[in-house]
Design an enzyme around this catalytic site. Structure first.
Site, PDB file in Angstrom:
ATOM      1  N   HIS A  39       7.360   1.195   2.936  1.00 19.96           N
ATOM      2  CA  HIS A  39       6.359   1.375   2.359  1.00 19.96           C
ATOM      3  C   HIS A  39       6.376   0.868   0.985  1.00 19.96           C
ATOM      4  CE1 HIS A  39       4.025   4.783   0.294  1.00 19.96           C
ATOM      5  NE2 HIS A  39       3.007   3.899   0.837  1.00 19.96           N
ATOM      6  N   GLU A  66       4.732  -2.786   3.872  1.00 19.28           N
ATOM      7  CA  GLU A  66       3.529  -2.186   3.269  1.00 19.28           C
ATOM      8  C   GLU A  66       3.222  -2.435   1.999  1.00 19.28           C
ATOM      9  OE1 GLU A  66       0.271   0.793   1.822  1.00 19.28           O
ATOM     10  OE2 GLU A  66       2.133   0.358   1.428  1.00 19.28           O
ATOM     11  N   ASP A  68       0.041  -3.144  -1.641  1.00 15.93           N
ATOM     12  CA  ASP A  68      -1.249  -2.774  -2.073  1.00 15.93           C
ATOM     13  C   ASP A  68      -1.686  -3.994  -3.048  1.00 15.93           C
ATOM     14  OD1 ASP A  68      -1.352   0.302  -1.179  1.00 15.93           O
ATOM     15  OD2 ASP A  68       0.756   0.049  -2.491  1.00 15.93           O
ATOM     16  N   HIS A  81       0.221  -0.589  -6.808  1.00 14.18           N
ATOM     17  CA  HIS A  81      -0.355   0.915  -6.101  1.00 14.18           C
ATOM     18  C   HIS A  81      -1.426   1.445  -6.980  1.00 14.18           C
ATOM     19  CE1 HIS A  81      -0.747   4.970  -5.100  1.00 14.18           C
ATOM     20  NE2 HIS A  81      -0.739   4.630  -3.768  1.00 14.18           N
ATOM     21  N   GLU A 149      -2.778  -3.362   2.086  1.00 11.29           N
ATOM     22  CA  GLU A 149      -3.890  -2.106   1.732  1.00 11.29           C
ATOM     23  C   GLU A 149      -4.906  -2.866   0.792  1.00 11.29           C
ATOM     24  OE1 GLU A 149      -2.558   1.805   0.861  1.00 11.29           O
ATOM     25  OE2 GLU A 149      -4.799   2.200   0.023  1.00 11.29           O
TER      26      GLU A 149
END
Ligand code: G3P
Ligand code: CA
Length: 289
Positions: A39, A66, A68, A81, A149
Site C-alpha cells: 500500500h 498500490e 495514488d 496521497h 488510485e
C-alpha cells in the site's frame, strides 16, 4: 457495520434468486491465495508514494504495489496521497506563505524541490514526490504490477483521460499489462466509469462497500469492489463473487488496509482476492502460517 453488510447480503441473495443474473457459484472449488499488495509502496518501511517505497516493496519480493495519482497546477501527474503537500513533504518550510499547500496550487517544478522523505526518517532525506512518468519507469524497471488510485478526481477534470494516455505511452495498456498487471481504482464511481468507458480493456476497481443490492450496477463498469476490511464479512465477499464484472469474470475484492497477522488471516478466511497492506511481509507470513 458487519450487521449492515450482512443485511445487505441477504437482500442481494434475494435479488439473485429473483433475477437469476449472477454467475454460477462454482467459485468455491478454486480457492486461491490472496494477492498481497504493498500500500502506497511498502509504506511501513519507506516514505509512502515515493520511488523508495516501491523499491522497498521490490526488495521484499512483492510485485504488486498500490499508489495514488493527482495533478499539479501546470498539469503534471504526480504520485501523492493527500490533497495537500503538508504531511509528507517539507513544503511548509520551503513555501511558508502558500497555505494550505494544495498539490493543485503548486507547479511540477516547485513540487520537484520538495523533500518527501525526511518526515519519515533521516535515511530518506532527499526523496522526491515522483511524477507519474518517473514512477511508471521505476515500477516497469522492477517488473511490478500496479493498482493505481485516481485520488480526488473531482479536483482534476479529465485526469482519467490524462492518466490513461500516460499509461499508454509507458506501455502499460499493452495486452500483457491490461491482462494481469494493472488495476485503476477510485473512490469516485464516476471516475471508475470514465476509465472503463475510455479504455474498456483496463481492469477497474471501485473503492467502497456498495450494498449487495447495488452490486449489479457497479458490475457494469468495475471488475473489483475494493472495500475496507472493517466493512466486509464472508457473506459479503461471497455475494460479490457471485456477480460478473464487465469482462465476464467474477467480481473481485482487494481489501484494505490490513496491517497485522490476525487481520490478514481473517480476510483470507473470507476468500478475498487481494490484501492491501503497509506491511506486505507481515501479511505474507500470516498467509504462510
Ligand atoms: O487501495 C486502498 C486504499 O489506498 C484506499 O485508501 O486513503 O489509503 O488511498 P487510501
Ligand atoms: Ca490509495
Amino acid at each position: 457495520m458487519y450487521a449492515r453488510a450482512a443485511a445487505a447480503t441477504t437482500t442481494a441473495l434475494l435479488a439473485i434468486a429473483a433475477s437469476g443474473c449472477p454467475t454460477a457459484p462454482a467459485r468455491a472449488a478454486e480457492i486461491a491465495r490472496p494477492l498481497v499488495i504493498a500500500h502506497r509502496g511498502a509504506s511501513a518501511y519507506a516514505p509512502e508514494n515515493t520511488l523508495a517505497a516501491v523499491d522497498k516493496a521490490a526488495g521484499l519480493g512483492f510485485d504488486w504495489v498500490e499508489n495514488d495519482v493527482q495533478r499539479t497546477k501546470d498539469g503534471t501527474l504526480v504520485v501523492i496521497h493527500d490533497e495537500t503537500l503538508k504531511r509528507t513533504t517539507d513544503v511548509e518550510e520551503l513555501y511558508p506563505d502558500r497555505a494550505p499547500w494544495r498539490v493543485r496550487d503548486f507547479t511540477a517544478a516547485e513540487i520537484a524541490r520538495l523533500d518527501a522523505g525526511s518526515w519519515f526518517g533521516a535515511a530518506y532525506a532527499g526523496e522526491h514526490v515522483p511524477t507519474l512518468e518517473q514512477y511508471m519507469r521505476r515500477v516497469s524497471h522492477h517488473g511490478q504490477k500496479l493498482v493505481l488510485e485516481i485520488k480526488n478526481p473531482r479536483l482534476y477534470p479529465g485526469i482519467e483521460h490524462q492518466t490513461l494516455k500516460l499509461l499508454d505511452r509507458a506501455g502499460w495498456l499493452a495486452p500483457d499489462h491490461v491482462r494481469d498487471r494493472l488495476v485503476v481504482q477510485s473512490f469516485s464511481a464516476a471516475s471508475v466509469r470514465a476509465v472503463h468507458v475510455l479504455r474498456p480493456e483496463v481492469k477497474t476497481g471501485f473503492l467502497g462497500t456498495p450494498s449487495a443490492a447495488e452490486l449489479p450496477a457497479y458490475s457494469e463498469f468495475a471488475d473489483q469492489i475494493n472495500a475496507s476490511h472493517r466493512s466486509i464479512t464472508g457473506d459479503y465477499v461471497s455475494t460479490l463473487h457471485s456477480f460478473q464484472g464487465p469482462h465476464g469474470a467474477p467480481l473481485e475484492i482487494f481489501t484494505w488496509t490490513v496491517n497485522d497477522a490476525p487481520g490478514a488471516r481473517r480476510v483470507a478466511g473470507f476468500r478475498v482476492d487481494g490484501i492491501i497492506t503497509n506491511f506486505p511481509d507481515v501479511v505474507e507470513a500470516a498467509l504462510d502460517g
